[in-house]
Structures are given as C-alpha cells and as structure tokens.
Design a protein around this motif. Sequence first.
Motif, mmCIF file in Angstrom:
data_model
loop_
_atom_site.group_PDB
_atom_site.id
_atom_site.type_symbol
_atom_site.label_atom_id
_atom_site.label_comp_id
_atom_site.label_asym_id
_atom_site.label_seq_id
_atom_site.Cartn_x
_atom_site.Cartn_y
_atom_site.Cartn_z
ATOM 1 N N TRP A 155 1.096 -1.033 -0.251
ATOM 2 C CA TRP A 155 0.199 -0.461 -0.149
ATOM 3 C C TRP A 155 0.690 1.153 0.372
ATOM 4 N N LYS A 156 2.143 1.030 -0.132
ATOM 5 C CA LYS A 156 3.235 2.182 0.100
ATOM 6 C C LYS A 156 2.767 3.145 1.313
ATOM 7 N N VAL A 157 2.623 2.699 2.575
ATOM 8 C CA VAL A 157 2.222 3.265 3.392
ATOM 9 C C VAL A 157 3.043 3.112 4.451
ATOM 10 N N SER A 158 3.590 4.108 5.598
ATOM 11 C CA SER A 158 4.369 3.731 6.472
ATOM 12 C C SER A 158 3.912 2.631 7.236
ATOM 13 N N ALA A 159 4.615 2.222 8.256
ATOM 14 C CA ALA A 159 4.707 0.930 9.499
ATOM 15 C C ALA A 159 3.633 1.012 9.853
ATOM 16 N N MET A 160 3.765 2.193 10.628
ATOM 17 C CA MET A 160 2.513 2.559 11.969
ATOM 18 C C MET A 160 1.480 3.119 11.374
ATOM 19 N N ALA A 161 1.033 3.598 10.156
ATOM 20 C CA ALA A 161 -0.010 3.720 9.730
ATOM 21 C C ALA A 161 -0.327 2.208 9.476
ATOM 22 N N LEU A 162 0.067 0.812 8.751
ATOM 23 C CA LEU A 162 -0.425 -0.408 8.962
ATOM 24 C C LEU A 162 -0.978 -0.494 9.463
ATOM 25 N N ILE A 163 -0.027 -0.308 11.254
ATOM 26 C CA ILE A 163 -0.197 -0.927 12.134
ATOM 27 C C ILE A 163 -1.550 -1.117 12.159
ATOM 28 N N TRP A 214 -3.934 -7.248 21.477
ATOM 29 C CA TRP A 214 -2.841 -7.968 21.924
ATOM 30 C C TRP A 214 -1.584 -7.722 21.015
ATOM 31 N N GLN A 215 -2.272 -7.835 19.710
ATOM 32 C CA GLN A 215 -1.180 -7.910 18.910
ATOM 33 C C GLN A 215 -0.814 -6.469 18.539
ATOM 34 N N TYR A 216 -2.106 -5.432 18.734
ATOM 35 C CA TYR A 216 -2.162 -4.395 18.198
ATOM 36 C C TYR A 216 -0.516 -3.659 19.048
ATOM 37 N N LYS A 217 -1.233 -3.828 20.120
ATOM 38 C CA LYS A 217 -0.021 -3.620 21.827
ATOM 39 C C LYS A 217 1.289 -3.766 20.849
ATOM 40 N N SER A 218 1.763 -5.061 20.977
ATOM 41 C CA SER A 218 3.288 -5.756 20.721
ATOM 42 C C SER A 218 3.773 -4.741 19.930
ATOM 43 N N LEU A 219 3.211 -5.297 18.586
ATOM 44 C CA LEU A 219 3.311 -4.472 17.603
ATOM 45 C C LEU A 219 3.744 -3.027 18.186
ATOM 46 N N ILE A 253 4.472 -1.478 20.174
ATOM 47 C CA ILE A 253 6.020 -1.231 21.021
ATOM 48 C C ILE A 253 7.282 -1.633 20.243
ATOM 49 N N THR A 254 7.010 -2.652 19.327
ATOM 50 C CA THR A 254 8.451 -3.272 19.096
ATOM 51 C C THR A 254 8.529 -1.746 17.480
ATOM 52 N N ALA A 255 7.589 -1.137 16.976
ATOM 53 C CA ALA A 255 7.667 -0.428 15.901
ATOM 54 C C ALA A 255 8.739 0.840 16.833
#
Length: 368
Positions: free
Chosen positions: A257-265, A277-282, A284-286
């Motif tokens: 989608w040519k977007v930032s990692a944060m925007a996709l998450i 849980w998946q969202y918070k984990s990603l 934090i890692t991001a």
Amino acid sequence: MSAKFNPSRLRLARVRRQLTFKSLSDRVGMSARMVSEYEKEYCKVTPPPETIEAFAHALNYPVEFFLVPEPIETVSKETVSFRSLKRMRAASEHAAIGAGQIGVMINDYFDSRFSLIPNNIPDFRGVEPEAAAEGLRAEWGLGTFSIGNMIHLLEKHGARVFSLTENTYDVDAFSFWKGDVPYVFLNTQKSGERSRFDAAHELGHLILHKHGVSQGKDAECEADKFAANFLMPKATLLPYKGKTITIDGVLSLKLNWKVSAMALIVQMKNVGVLSDWQYKSLIITAGKFGLRSREINGIEREQSIVIEKILSALESEGISLHKLAEELLLPLDEISGLLFKFGVVRNNDMPFGGSASASKVPHLRLVQ
C-alpha cells in the motif's frame, strides 16, 4: 520608479520570510510602526524609491514585485485545512498561507498558457470518512487496488499540487479551494510514505470540508480516517485477520500500500485485523525499531507530473526556471521551492530585473 507601491505585496514578502515588523524594520533602518503603516491597504504614504529598494534587499525579492498594481489573490485562513495545526507557530502558518497565495499566482500563469486538467474532485460534505473513501474509489474506478502515485492521482482529477520547502516541520501539508480549483501543498521533508498519507489526508479535507471548516481535532480525525481507508481499504486487509503478524511481516506488507509501518499497524487495528494484544505488541516493537519517525526500506517521494510537463514545455520555448521567476517577478527560491525543484537552484542565482514578455505560442493540453 514611477509605478505605484503595492502594500499587500510587502506583507506577502514579509510573512514568507517569517519576519516581524520589528525584525524587518531593523533591517531597513526605520521604525516598526512605519513598516506597519506601509503594509496597510489604504496607506496614504508611499515609500520613496530607496525605501522600496531597501525592502527588496532585506526580503530578497525583486523591486518590481512590490510595484505590481493588481491586488494579490487572497487565501483566507478560514478556507485552509492544515495538517498538524496544533504544533504550528503563527509565523509558520502565515508563511504557509503566503506560499498558497504564490501557488495561486503560479497556477494563474500556467492556466494562461496551457489547458490544465479540470477539477473532478467531488463534494462529499456530510458523508462519513470511511464511506467517502469507498465512494471516491468507486467514482474514480480504483476498485480496491493499491494507489500507485497519490500526487499523480490528485493531478489527474484537477488538483494543483505544489511542494513546500519550509525550513520547519511545523507545516506538514495543507489544502484549500480557490473558487472551483483545489490546491494541495506537501512538505518535502517528510518520508515518501508519510507524504503519501499527507496527500490522502488533504484529499479528505477537500472532499469532506469543501471551502473551509472550523479547524480542530474532529476535522483532522475525519481527514485521517479518510486517508487510512482510501490508501488501505478494509477489504484488502481483512484476509490477514487471524494470522500471525510480526514486525517483519508489517515491513513487508506495507510495500503493498506504500504506507508507513505505523499507519498500517493502526489501520489493521481499526478494521479488526489485529487483536488488542497484537496491536500493543507491534506498536511497542515498532517503537524500538524507531518506526515512529523513520521508515525501513522506504519509498521515494512522489513528484508532480503536471509541473514536470509544464516546465519541460516552457523550457522548449526558452523559458527556464530563472526566466519563469523573472516573468512572475518572484525570487528563484520561491519558484523552485513550490515546483518540486528544491536543492536544484539557489536564490542568489537569480538576477532581480524587470519582467520579460512571454512569447505567443500555441497552448498545450496536459493529459494523464
């Protein structure tokens, strides 16, 4: 110097250089009150030639710029939708609106010489952002495919897109309508992914808040929701629901989608693909990867194809960027900064002189 001084042009040049009355008065050797008087629309005192020359030198604008009698096209603050208005200084806001005024001047010149693409951006005021994104994709025949180039898409439908090289991160992007013509200005300091999101965000303002809306959190949230759903339609994300998604997976998927990692998450969370849980984990890692402020394997910044075609056509007529600046009576840095030519020329390359008459040539039609 027989032409009459134009106070509105002094104000425009001053706010573009982000100078206060006091700072400009110090440069030209007069009181701040006198500078203020010279900017008033019905100023009864015309500055002497040497004062106008001092203004021109202090602001690095050609003397002739201040002597054009026609009023400058105003861009009302109430009609401008700013991205990240919260952290913007007043001087940056005024300078950005000044850039908008110069953008209108440049567009008028282009419009007088070429048959530009007409506006085809609909009015979706009152429509929910998610529905507006889906409706616009349908109206423009985009389906659920990834958008190849946001600037080209905006230009294909009649938006006038200009670049910003403001020496600040205060102004991410802004947009406004001038009559029936939509304008978008994008900061060139941003990553390619974030600039695409800014472009989609401003498109959201153009269709959701046509001819102005009270600035605030609600309008920004609506434009953000539109941008996320326009760039990353829910239907294209749902197939990933229930799958194990790592940060490496996000870095790979974001290229679709040519977007930032944060925007996709964030969008994956908003459409129900990610659990809490998946969202918070990603997230934090991001953050640990520094993805809040940069991209890994980022894309190139998008450029205007319409401006490139226009400049190429003008060049073939012997009108270089320098010559264009002279014809418009503008500093070279103002022209290059708005026309995606940042870093190519320096302002002191431009000799301030009188305007040259444009030669009569057949009009060209720019098509996508």
